[in-house]
Design a protein around this motif. Sequence first.
Motif, PDB file in Angstrom:
ATOM      1  N   SER A  95      -3.133   4.382   3.476  1.00  0.00           N
ATOM      2  CA  SER A  95      -1.777   3.954   3.794  1.00  0.00           C
ATOM      3  C   SER A  95      -1.749   3.453   5.236  1.00  0.00           C
ATOM      4  N   ARG A 133       1.446   4.339  -4.698  1.00  0.00           N
ATOM      5  CA  ARG A 133       1.165   5.778  -4.569  1.00  0.00           C
ATOM      6  C   ARG A 133      -0.005   6.154  -5.487  1.00  0.00           C
ATOM      7  N   GLY A 134      -0.899   6.977  -4.960  1.00  0.00           N
ATOM      8  CA  GLY A 134      -1.995   7.477  -5.789  1.00  0.00           C
ATOM      9  C   GLY A 134      -3.189   6.539  -5.888  1.00  0.00           C
ATOM     10  N   ALA A 171      -3.024  -0.946  -4.880  1.00  0.00           N
ATOM     11  CA  ALA A 171      -3.312   0.437  -5.253  1.00  0.00           C
ATOM     12  C   ALA A 171      -4.813   0.611  -5.469  1.00  0.00           C
ATOM     13  N   ASP A 175       4.553  -1.585  -8.710  1.00  0.00           N
ATOM     14  CA  ASP A 175       3.698  -0.419  -8.428  1.00  0.00           C
ATOM     15  C   ASP A 175       2.711  -0.683  -7.289  1.00  0.00           C
ATOM     16  N   LYS A 184       0.832  -1.215   0.000  1.00  0.00           N
ATOM     17  CA  LYS A 184       0.000   0.000   0.000  1.00  0.00           C
ATOM     18  C   LYS A 184       0.861   1.258   0.000  1.00  0.00           C
ATOM     19  N   ARG A 185       2.023   1.195   0.660  1.00  0.00           N
ATOM     20  CA  ARG A 185       2.930   2.358   0.619  1.00  0.00           C
ATOM     21  C   ARG A 185       3.494   2.532  -0.786  1.00  0.00           C
ATOM     22  N   THR A 186       3.791   1.408  -1.448  1.00  0.00           N
ATOM     23  CA  THR A 186       4.348   1.463  -2.810  1.00  0.00           C
ATOM     24  C   THR A 186       3.314   1.983  -3.798  1.00  0.00           C
TER      25      THR A 186
END
Lengths: 153, 355
Positions: free
Chosen positions: B181, B175-176, B307, B302, B171-173
């Motif tokens: 987070s 982004r967007g 994400a 990603d 979840k940190r990786t």
Amino acid sequence: MDADRDLLSVSLEMDLEWRYASGESMERFLLGVGAGRLEAVRCGVCGRRYLPPRPFCGVCRVRLDDWVPVADAGTLEAWTVVHLPILDGRTGEMRPSPYGMGLIRLDGADTTLNHYLDTADPSRLTIGSRVRAVWREDRRGAMDDILHFEVLS
Amino acid sequence: MNRQQSTDGVSVLGGAETAIALPDPRSIAEMALNVVERALEDAELRWSDIDAVVTASVDLFDGLTASSIAVTEVVGAVMKPETRIAADGLAAAIQAVHQIAAGAYDTVLVVAHGKASMAHHWNLTSWAMDPIFLQPLGVDFLTVAGLQADLIAGSDSSIIRRWAELAAHRKRTARGGIGESFTIDEVLESPVIAAPIRVGMCAPLGDGACAVVLGAGGGETTGGRAVIAGTGHDLDSHHPGDRDLTEWAGLRRACLRAYDMAGITDPAVAFAVAEPSCLFPHEEALFIDAAGVGEQTVLSPDGGLFAGTAPAISGLGRLLRATKAVKGNSGHRALAHGTWGPAGQGQAVAVVEAR
């Protein structure tokens, strides 16, 4: 297996609910219906005036945003009278039968609209008849804001 | 037939996906139109260049039968051959690959769409279960995922923390994305949703659409091709009780088919990047084991589905990411994965190679 014997069946009742996003073109159309106004959207390439409106002409493959007014009267292109009661998705109640269903080409549109027909006198239903929308007084921006179409004398 | 040559001529020509949103206020048709237009632009093609269309959607999730009727016009399927797959989008892409490899069409558009915001997603999945033995008990995909996670955890007391670490890292990786987070402690303190799975461990579900253009040849203008070197898919028994839930045997079989087609003999060293469709951390362990990828393979650079993802689109989105990886010089070869049904009943993989 004994073909005459009824096998056990399990009854399941479904209670499911979805929320459909109407999209920009159908939202504009339904807001207009709520105000007693009908609009079609015209393809800039083939010129076809679509009703109900949609975002895209599947034939010419172009986006549609040219809105044109449509009358609430038109020509009956096809009709039927249905004698089998159906479940009304909006109310959850059975819709009384018989009821008339027609394809109506409204003045100003090139496609036909599906809607109910007044069947008080089914003998008046003929292809090519002029028909007019009978509007609900308490409109809410939905297709059944038009109660049905009636044949003009 | 020499299977190694059967899909070798099929390339990913372009693609696009919507940012996952919850909800996306657009209609399904508007979302599909957006990705189709952008995918065509990415592939430098016009509507008239598309020979056929394959769509992926699930009637139950869309709330209408034959849910491809909602997108017929916007995917350009009017007056064109259209095939609809009621499974993950990667299975639709594989159908398109085979259509091209069979010589039926040169260029095929693949479109997947799903909106988790339309209804209670997990409740709906209950209606995809067997109606006699499972539906009356309220079993749904989430329940089965919980059972699967519990079987895998067994008596390993440290595994829950490792899953929390993995979910927080992904979840940190990512982004967007739409996922919140979470720190590891936040994941461990988040509510249990299907024991031992906690809310913080789940990939967030939203609304999305994805389109990919596949074609014979390609790369003439870009100087390089992303070739579909192998495909495999597999459907396991529906009843979770018929399967060994501690492994994804269907994925193992799907991978063997794809690796055979791509001429891969040692998957442990074959892939620079793998893009699995994992909604929960325990599924990543199942994927690594079944796909046989090694430590040198970067998983979900990603953040993968953490994400945010949407019903039916995950695997097609993974194919786009795998393509991006091999075209962006992350490595020569990448593996895309999609799955559908309870506890990974349906499995699909595609091997993407830079040429």
